[in-house]
Structures are given as structure tokens and as C-alpha cells.
Design an enzyme around this catalytic site. Structure first.
Site, PDB file in Angstrom:
ATOM      1  N   GLU A 163      27.583  52.224  -9.064  1.00  0.00           N
ATOM      2  CA  GLU A 163      27.542  51.120  -9.944  1.00  0.00           C
ATOM      3  C   GLU A 163      27.474  51.915 -11.402  1.00  0.00           C
ATOM      4  OE1 GLU A 163      25.681  47.402  -7.979  1.00  0.00           O
ATOM      5  OE2 GLU A 163      24.263  48.772  -8.855  1.00  0.00           O
ATOM      6  N   CYS A 170      26.308  53.451 -18.978  1.00  0.00           N
ATOM      7  CA  CYS A 170      25.297  53.871 -18.304  1.00  0.00           C
ATOM      8  C   CYS A 170      26.109  54.585 -16.959  1.00  0.00           C
ATOM      9  CB  CYS A 170      24.119  53.122 -18.085  1.00  0.00           C
ATOM     10  SG  CYS A 170      22.962  53.840 -16.682  1.00  0.00           S
ATOM     11  N   CYS A 202      19.814  58.598  -4.028  1.00  0.00           N
ATOM     12  CA  CYS A 202      18.949  59.519  -4.450  1.00  0.00           C
ATOM     13  C   CYS A 202      17.985  60.317  -3.666  1.00  0.00           C
ATOM     14  CB  CYS A 202      18.009  59.119  -5.991  1.00  0.00           C
ATOM     15  SG  CYS A 202      17.456  60.063  -6.966  1.00  0.00           S
ATOM     16  N   CYS A 212      11.044  57.976  -6.330  1.00  0.00           N
ATOM     17  CA  CYS A 212      10.233  57.232  -7.319  1.00  0.00           C
ATOM     18  C   CYS A 212       9.660  55.953  -6.858  1.00  0.00           C
ATOM     19  CB  CYS A 212      10.766  57.477  -8.713  1.00  0.00           C
ATOM     20  SG  CYS A 212      11.303  58.899  -9.238  1.00  0.00           S
ATOM     21  N   CYS A 268      11.548  52.368  -8.239  1.00  0.00           N
ATOM     22  CA  CYS A 268      13.049  52.628  -8.600  1.00  0.00           C
ATOM     23  C   CYS A 268      13.734  52.005  -7.296  1.00  0.00           C
ATOM     24  CB  CYS A 268      13.499  53.946  -8.986  1.00  0.00           C
ATOM     25  SG  CYS A 268      15.027  54.244  -9.061  1.00  0.00           S
ATOM     26  N   GLY A 275      20.754  58.102  -9.073  1.00  0.00           N
ATOM     27  CA  GLY A 275      20.985  59.387  -8.974  1.00  0.00           C
ATOM     28  C   GLY A 275      20.112  60.293  -9.981  1.00  0.00           C
ATOM     29  N   SER A 314      11.919  61.155 -17.666  1.00  0.00           N
ATOM     30  CA  SER A 314      11.193  59.823 -17.042  1.00  0.00           C
ATOM     31  C   SER A 314       9.807  60.353 -16.794  1.00  0.00           C
ATOM     32  CB  SER A 314      11.865  59.648 -15.671  1.00  0.00           C
ATOM     33  OG  SER A 314      13.145  59.080 -15.838  1.00  0.00           O
ATOM     34  N   CYS A 353      17.732  48.902 -15.763  1.00  0.00           N
ATOM     35  CA  CYS A 353      17.566  50.111 -15.526  1.00  0.00           C
ATOM     36  C   CYS A 353      16.685  50.216 -14.245  1.00  0.00           C
ATOM     37  CB  CYS A 353      16.352  50.841 -16.268  1.00  0.00           C
ATOM     38  SG  CYS A 353      16.857  51.210 -17.973  1.00  0.00           S
TER      39      CYS A 353
END
Ligand code: SAH
Ligand code: SF4
Length: 391
Positions: free
Chosen positions: A114, A127, A134, A138, A141, A193, A247, A367
Site C-alpha cells: 500500500e 507515504c 515486516c 511492534c 502496529c 516495513g 519511532s 499510520c
């Protein structure tokens, strides 16, 4: 409020999508020149040909060799036989009520990633993703719940920018002056990712995006967001030179270990050491500290004060991100008053502390909400435990 629009774009996959012919998209200038020479272009001519092809691809946005009219017919035919110009394909495009566009793109192997375009007053941010899924886990996420399928190639990374420019019709038109206003004025590596686990491809793609004879975005208009892959931070300064976002999300190792498990490998102190060096090494102004606001987890006044103490001396901007929920998420967004109180403490300490307005929520484009629909494989809890321990 108007409803979002979803448009199915791809109906029949192109035949050549898996073709072995070398793709010129994603090659750096030296790679492009070497490829031309390797296929028979005389060395004397190769520099000029490289420049011409580069301009067609990245300044004019041309997709057919036949349209490269300053090359001889024979040379165009040779290029057409030998190479391809292959971009990711748009499967669906969703346009949010707030104008945010989310593209679901298909890449080789049938995988999907995406890309999100966020128009704002006076700027437009694209973005982009660096991996399918990934490896990291986290806990807040959505992408982190999805297995890593593979790294994106440089072609697939720069291809996201090209596809969005196609859709926004942003290419220069021969005979017309270059447009001053840019629709895509900024690129952020904040999609799916961890970009620093795909360093070389991300670097090559960004070099293409920054090249002055093509898309020509300045390195200060590109922001790479990392969860904290410390050994690659100095390399980012050295080999890309873009802006860095980190992050951060927590102010103690105990909480950060839970939220961003890579912290077990490179803890706050080690990370802060690398960040202190970044502005000097990259000659850039400020690092963006991203901080997701999770109710009763990391959002107390004490956290805000600790955050300010930890980053003392680092030129910084703190970007507070209200948590974006996704189905099954184990956290809640902090209350608005809490976010404002947190922002106030940071602001009074002398830092800019913008609160990131969630964009495209109606199309799950905010996000941390990106997750490709085709890759249904979820990490098992054993895999999460293993990966978390490994990092
Ligand atoms: N892997 C990179 C870049 C992608 S994530 C990284 O972790 O930095 C881009 C930003 O969105 C990161 O700061 C990430 O921590 C944050 N994020 C992830 N999930 C989120 C969620 N559900 N709500 C708000 N922010 C989130
Ligand atoms: Fe990966 Fe970034 Fe999500 Fe962490 S926040 S799981 S590093 S995409």
C-alpha cells in the site's frame, strides 16, 4: 460527510509482469549505463544514452520506448527488445472523504503493498512502503502482525512514486514550463516495513527520487522512519542524507521493549547515541521523534518530562501520533485532553510538538493501519516470541 470512493483499477494482469527482461526502472545511473553497455551500446555513447533515457523515464514519465523520440528508431527498437519499463500495478484506489488516496499495488509474485497520498495545504506527502509485511513485531502496529514476505526491489520502491505521479498527472509536459507547485512535495518512508532492513534498495530508490534531472525532490523533502536499527543510522546519513524520523514511542526500556521489541537489541541509550550523531553526519536540521499516544501505557505527564530529558541536546521535533486503531488491536487511543497535556509539556520545554491529524481513517490509510489483504499469513505467537527474542 461524503463517503470514500473505491475504484477497482486492475482487471487483467499484464502478461509481461513476471518477464525476465531487465527492468530499467529502479536502476541507478551507473547500473543503467552498465546495462546498456552489457547489451551492446558502445561505451562512447553510453553516457549520453543513459542521460536521455533517464530524462524520459523520470522527467517526462514516459512508459514506452517508442515515445523516446530523440533516440533513433533502431535504438528504440533495440531497447524495446532488450529491456522493459515495469511499474507496480494499481489494483484498487480508494479516495477518502478528506482527499487522502490509498493505492493497493500489485508487484511481482502477486504480492501487494500500500501507498498513501496525503494532500495538505501547500504540500502533498506520499507515504511509501519498503517491504511486504515486516519482520518486526511492534505490538501497536497492524503491519507488525503480518509476516515479512519479502523486501521490495528498488524498482518497486521508486515505482510507488511513479505510479502516484501518473495518477496525479504530475509529469512535465513537453513544451510547457516545469510546474512550480508540486503535488508530491514530500516522500516519507512510513508505509509498510522497516526501511533500514532493506537498506540498499531504499537507498538506490531514493537516489533516483532525488536526482536533479528527474523527480528532483531534495533530500530534505524525504523522511525515512525507522524503529531504531542502530547500525544503519550512520549509513543513512552518509549514503542517503535524508531526514530521519525515529519511532520512539516510550521513555523507559521496560515500556519500549514491549512496544518496539527491537529495543531489546538496541536500547534507548544506544539509540540516543546514534541519534545524537545524525544531524552532524547528515548535515540536516532536526530529527523527528514519533510518539504514538497509547492510553495509560506511555501518555503520562511523567513520560512527557522524561522524553524531554532524554532527548536534551538533540535538535528535535516531536510528532505525537494519536493511536490508530485496527481490528483486534490491544491498545486504545489516549484521550484528547491527555494528548494536549502531553503536547503542552513538550512545547513548554521548547520543542515543536505537532499532533498528527489522522488522515484517511475511513479507508484505513492512517499510520500503522496498512496491511495487505492478500497476505493473510499472521505471525504465530511462537514466531513473534522468537523474533522478539532474536532482536
Ligand atoms: N517501520 C518504520 C516505518 C513504518 S511505520 C517504523 O517503524 O518507523 C510509520 C510510523 O507509524 C511509525 O512511527 C510507527 O511506529 C507508527 N505506527 C505504527 N502503527 C501505528 C498505529 N496503529 N497508530 C499510530 N501510529 C502507528
Ligand atoms: Fe514494522 Fe514499523 Fe510496524 Fe514496527 S512500526 S512492526 S518496524 S512497520
Amino acid at each position: 460527510m461524503t463517503a470514500p470512493i473505491t475504484q477497482d483499477v486492475l482487471t487483467i494482469p499484464r502478461k509481461d509482469i513476471e518477464s525476465e527482461t531487465p527492468n530499467l526502472i529502479g536502476m541507478t545511473r551507473p547500473q543503467l549505463r552498465a546495462a546498456l553497455i552489457a547489451h551492446g551500446t558502445p561505451e562512447k555513447q553510453a553516457k549520453m544514452r543513459e542521460g536521455q533515457i533517464w530524462q524520459w523515464l523520470y522527467h517526462w514519465g514516459v512508459r514506452e520506448f517508442t515515445a523516446m523520440t530523440n533516440l533513433s528508431k533502431d535504438y528504440r527498437a533495440f531497447l524495446d527488445r532488450t529491456f522493459q519499463i515495469q511499474l507496480p500495478e494499481i489494483v484498487t484506489k480508494q479516495v477518502s472523504a478528506d482527499g487522502t488516496r490509498k493505492y493497493l499495488l500489485r508487484i511481482n509474485g502477486g504480492h501487494e503493498v500500500e501507498t498513501v497520498y496525503i494532500p495538505e495545504e501547500g504540500r502533498g506527502t506520499l507515504c511509501i512502503s519498503s517491504q511486504v509485511g515486516c519482520t518486526l513485531t511492534c505490538s501497536f502496529c497492524h503491519t507488525g502482525t503480518q509476516k515479512l514476505v519479502r523486501n521490495l526491489t528498488a524498482a518497486e520502491i521508486v515505482g510507488q512514486v511513479l505510479v502516484a505521479r501518473d495518477d496525479l498527472q504530475e509529469w512535465s509536459i513537453p513544451g510547457e514550463a516545469r510546474r512550480e507547485e508540486r503535488l508530491i512535495s514530500n516522500v516519507v518512508l512510513m508505509g509498510m516495513g522497516e526501511p533500514l532492513y532493506n537498506f540498499d534498495n531504499v537507498r538506490d530508490a531514493m537516489k533516483i527520487v532525488m536526482d536533479g534531472e528527474g523527480i528532483a525532490l531534495s533530500r530534505r523533502r524525504i523522511t525515512l522512519s525507522t524503529s531504531g536499527v542502530v547500525p544503519e543510522i550512520a549509513r543513512t546519513a552518509d549514503e542517503i542524507g535524508c531526514l530521519l524520523a525515529i519511532s520512539f514511542h516510550a521513555t523507559t526500556d521496560e515500556v519500549r521493549d514491549r512496544l518496539v521489541p527491537i529495543n531489546k537489541k538496541w536500547n534507548l541509550e544506544t539509540l540516543l547515541g546514534a541519534l545524537r550523531d545524525y544531524p552532524r553526519l547528515s548535515n540536516s536540521e532536526r530529527i523527528t521523534f514519533e510518539y504514538v499516544m497509547l492510553k495509560d501505557v506511555n501518555d503520562s505527564d511523567e513520560d512527557a518530562r522524561r522524553l524531554v530529558r532524554l532527548i536534551k541536546g538533540i535538535p528535535a521535533k516531536i510528532n505525537l501520533i494519536p493511536f490508530n486503531e485496527w481490528p483486534g488491536a490491544p491498545y486504545q487511543r489516549s484521550d484528547w485532553e491527555r494528548i494536549e497535556a502531553f503536547a503542552d509539556i513538550i512545547f513548554k520545554a521548547g520543542y515543536a510538538s505537532p499532533i498528527r491529524t489522522p488522515r484517511g481513517e475511513d479507508i484505513m490509510a492512517a499510520c500503522g493501519q496498512l496491511k495487505s489483504a492478500t497476505e493473510r499469513g499472521r505471525k504465530s505467537s511462537a514466531q513473534i516470541a522468537a523474533e522478539t527474542a532474536g532482536h
